[in-house]
Scaffold this motif. Structure first.
Motif, PDB file in Angstrom:
ATOM      1  N   VAL A  21       0.589  -1.201  -0.160  1.00 39.03           N
ATOM      2  CA  VAL A  21       0.198  -0.051  -0.217  1.00 39.03           C
ATOM      3  C   VAL A  21       1.441   1.391   0.197  1.00 39.03           C
ATOM      4  N   MET A  22       0.257   2.109   0.073  1.00 41.25           N
ATOM      5  CA  MET A  22       1.253   3.468  -0.803  1.00 41.25           C
ATOM      6  C   MET A  22       0.127   4.661  -0.082  1.00 41.25           C
ATOM      7  N   PHE A  23       0.450   6.081   0.491  1.00 42.21           N
ATOM      8  CA  PHE A  23      -0.516   6.467   1.166  1.00 42.21           C
ATOM      9  C   PHE A  23       0.502   8.052   1.709  1.00 42.21           C
ATOM     10  N   LYS A  24      -0.471   9.039   2.013  1.00 43.03           N
ATOM     11  CA  LYS A  24       0.237  10.109   1.954  1.00 43.03           C
ATOM     12  C   LYS A  24      -0.110  10.496   3.384  1.00 43.03           C
ATOM     13  N   LEU A  25       1.184  11.025   4.143  1.00 44.80           N
ATOM     14  CA  LEU A  25       0.724  11.239   5.549  1.00 44.80           C
ATOM     15  C   LEU A  25       0.415  12.736   6.068  1.00 44.80           C
ATOM     16  N   THR A  26      -1.058  12.806   6.603  1.00 41.30           N
ATOM     17  CA  THR A  26      -0.825  14.064   6.883  1.00 41.30           C
ATOM     18  C   THR A  26       0.017  15.032   8.321  1.00 41.30           C
ATOM     19  N   PRO A  27       0.499  15.927   8.537  1.00 36.10           N
ATOM     20  CA  PRO A  27       1.318  16.164   9.217  1.00 36.10           C
ATOM     21  C   PRO A  27       0.541  16.820  10.954  1.00 36.10           C
ATOM     22  N   ASN A  28       1.925  15.054  12.038  1.00 39.27           N
ATOM     23  CA  ASN A  28       0.779  15.315  13.166  1.00 39.27           C
ATOM     24  C   ASN A  28      -0.701  15.210  13.553  1.00 39.27           C
ATOM     25  N   GLY A  45       8.297  -6.904   6.786  1.00 40.80           N
ATOM     26  CA  GLY A  45       7.330  -5.636   5.855  1.00 40.80           C
ATOM     27  C   GLY A  45       8.345  -4.984   5.836  1.00 40.80           C
ATOM     28  N   GLU A  46       8.128  -4.460   4.802  1.00 41.95           N
ATOM     29  CA  GLU A  46       9.094  -3.313   4.468  1.00 41.95           C
ATOM     30  C   GLU A  46       8.256  -2.286   3.737  1.00 41.95           C
ATOM     31  N   TYR A  47       9.384  -0.908   4.299  1.00 40.91           N
ATOM     32  CA  TYR A  47       8.854   0.274   3.925  1.00 40.91           C
ATOM     33  C   TYR A  47       9.116   1.253   4.042  1.00 40.91           C
ATOM     34  N   GLU A  48       9.140   2.453   3.441  1.00 40.78           N
ATOM     35  CA  GLU A  48       9.631   3.497   3.057  1.00 40.78           C
ATOM     36  C   GLU A  48       9.155   5.033   3.004  1.00 40.78           C
ATOM     37  N   VAL A  49       9.663   6.029   3.636  1.00 39.44           N
ATOM     38  CA  VAL A  49       8.717   7.285   3.247  1.00 39.44           C
ATOM     39  C   VAL A  49       9.131   8.675   2.465  1.00 39.44           C
ATOM     40  N   SER A  50       8.741   9.670   2.335  1.00 43.31           N
ATOM     41  CA  SER A  50       9.681  10.399   1.781  1.00 43.31           C
ATOM     42  C   SER A  50      10.347  11.395   2.518  1.00 43.31           C
ATOM     43  N   ASP A  51      11.232  11.708   2.431  1.00 48.23           N
ATOM     44  CA  ASP A  51      12.156  13.147   3.029  1.00 48.23           C
ATOM     45  C   ASP A  51      11.820  14.006   2.691  1.00 48.23           C
ATOM     46  N   VAL A  52      11.130  14.687   4.622  1.00 45.23           N
ATOM     47  CA  VAL A  52      11.158  15.545   4.363  1.00 45.23           C
ATOM     48  C   VAL A  52      11.848  16.687   5.507  1.00 45.23           C
ATOM     49  N   PRO A  53      12.833  17.608   5.039  1.00 46.26           N
ATOM     50  CA  PRO A  53      13.582  18.390   6.148  1.00 46.26           C
ATOM     51  C   PRO A  53      13.133  18.686   7.732  1.00 46.26           C
ATOM     52  N   GLY A  54      13.476  18.553   8.275  1.00 48.24           N
ATOM     53  CA  GLY A  54      12.599  19.222   9.604  1.00 48.24           C
ATOM     54  C   GLY A  54      11.114  18.179  10.349  1.00 48.24           C
ATOM     55  N   GLN A  55      11.619  17.011   9.138  1.00 52.55           N
ATOM     56  CA  GLN A  55       9.612  15.981   9.528  1.00 52.55           C
ATOM     57  C   GLN A  55       9.792  14.547  10.152  1.00 52.55           C
ATOM     58  N   VAL A  56       9.293  13.939  10.986  1.00 52.32           N
ATOM     59  CA  VAL A  56       9.869  12.949  11.920  1.00 52.32           C
ATOM     60  C   VAL A  56       8.529  11.734  11.270  1.00 52.32           C
ATOM     61  N   ILE A  57       8.663  10.718  11.056  1.00 51.48           N
ATOM     62  CA  ILE A  57       7.559   9.239  11.256  1.00 51.48           C
ATOM     63  C   ILE A  57       8.229   8.424  11.415  1.00 51.48           C
ATOM     64  N   PRO A 100       6.117  22.318  15.956  1.00 53.56           N
ATOM     65  CA  PRO A 100       4.832  23.618  16.187  1.00 53.56           C
ATOM     66  C   PRO A 100       5.255  24.967  15.455  1.00 53.56           C
ATOM     67  N   HIS A 101       6.715  25.278  15.012  1.00 55.27           N
ATOM     68  CA  HIS A 101       7.291  26.035  14.371  1.00 55.27           C
ATOM     69  C   HIS A 101       7.567  25.560  13.045  1.00 55.27           C
ATOM     70  N   GLN A 102       6.759  24.663  12.833  1.00 50.54           N
ATOM     71  CA  GLN A 102       7.411  24.574  10.663  1.00 50.54           C
ATOM     72  C   GLN A 102       5.625  24.580  10.262  1.00 50.54           C
ATOM     73  N   ARG A 103       5.690  24.714   9.141  1.00 47.57           N
ATOM     74  CA  ARG A 103       4.956  24.085   8.418  1.00 47.57           C
ATOM     75  C   ARG A 103       5.012  23.311   8.142  1.00 47.57           C
ATOM     76  N   GLY A 104       4.034  22.002   8.455  1.00 51.49           N
ATOM     77  CA  GLY A 104       4.514  20.642   7.844  1.00 51.49           C
ATOM     78  C   GLY A 104       3.469  20.401   6.588  1.00 51.49           C
ATOM     79  N   ILE A 105       4.335  19.047   5.475  1.00 45.81           N
ATOM     80  CA  ILE A 105       4.148  19.016   3.939  1.00 45.81           C
ATOM     81  C   ILE A 105       3.655  17.741   4.236  1.00 45.81           C
ATOM     82  N   PRO A 106       1.870  17.357   3.731  1.00 50.42           N
ATOM     83  CA  PRO A 106       1.378  15.748   3.181  1.00 50.42           C
ATOM     84  C   PRO A 106       3.454  15.074   3.163  1.00 50.42           C
ATOM     85  N   GLN A 107       3.707  13.113   4.058  1.00 46.53           N
ATOM     86  CA  GLN A 107       4.167  12.574   3.309  1.00 46.53           C
ATOM     87  C   GLN A 107       4.001  11.642   2.670  1.00 46.53           C
ATOM     88  N   GLU A 108       5.049  10.355   1.673  1.00 48.53           N
ATOM     89  CA  GLU A 108       4.601   9.886   1.254  1.00 48.53           C
ATOM     90  C   GLU A 108       5.034   8.579   2.253  1.00 48.53           C
TER      91      GLU A 108
END
Length: 206
Positions: A21-28, A45-57, A100-108
């Motif tokens: 499966v693949m989906f987009k995860l909304t920030p926070n 299982g195997e997983y992979e997430v898109s890299d966004v600076p300052g955001q972690v999963i 909190p100070h960062q505006r997040g974007i969805p990650q795949e």
């Protein structure tokens, strides 16, 4: 004939490969994938997430009782595995964390899982046992058939348990209805007798 059987086995094996499966995860936020798994089954299982600076999963795998079976923080790409102890609904959750100070974007997030028979390496089994490709496919097909039979047996058992529970519930509802009816009839009879005595005491009726 052998070629046709080989093609059939290969198609059956492809049809029963692991789920992806693949989906987009909304920030926070967090997203959980849940599935019923039989007891004593290996899940990988195997997983992979898109890299966004300052955001972690983070990810966590657990059962319905909250027991943690696998967990990892600040994931990017990797693998996990755990063994199911009992038949239960297991879930894998991905949790997004953004400062909190960062505006997040969805990650795949992409996730591929296998369980039970799907986790076996039939190539290794074939090499160890010196089996021909057709024999390896037949072995895979045999294991898949056994797995399907066990699933049907478990489904039948659960259906019987649900039917028994339903019948017991219906019996209890019937007894409760009869008991309620008797209580209402007794209360109505008592009210009639009480009012009759009251009216006679007041000489409103003879």
């Amino acid at each position: 004939m052998a070629r046709t059987l080989l093609i059939l086995c290969t198609l059956m094996a492809w049809a029963w490969t692991g789920e992806a499966v693949m989906f987009k995860l909304t920030p926070n936020t967090q997203k959980c994938l849940k599935e019923d798994i039989q007891a004593n089954q290996l899940v990988i299982g195997e997983y992979e997430v898109s890299d966004v600076p300052g955001q972690v999963i983070d990810y966590i795998a657990r059962d319905t009782k909250g027991h943690i079976l696998s967990q990892q923080e600040h994931i990017t790409k990797g693998k996990f595995s755990f063994m199911s102890e009992v038949y239960d609904a297991y879930e894998i959750c991905f949790i997004s964390k953004v400062p909190p100070h960062q505006r997040g974007i969805p990650q795949e997030v992409s996730l591929s899982t296998k369980k039970g028979v799907e986790t076996k390496s039939y190539e290794g089994i074939g090499e160890a046992s010196k089996l021909k490709p057709l024999e390896v496919d037949l072995k895979r097909l045999e294991d898949l058939s056994d797995s399907i039979v066990r699933d049907f047996v478990l489904m039948r058992k659960r259906e019987e348990e649900m039917r028994d529970t339903n019948e017991k519930t219906n019996s209890r509802v019937l007894f409760f209805s009869i008991f309620s009816m008797c209580c209402l009839l007794g209360l109505a009879t008592w009210q009639v007798l009480y009012l009759r005595r009251y009216f006679k005491a007041k000489k409103l009726i003879e």
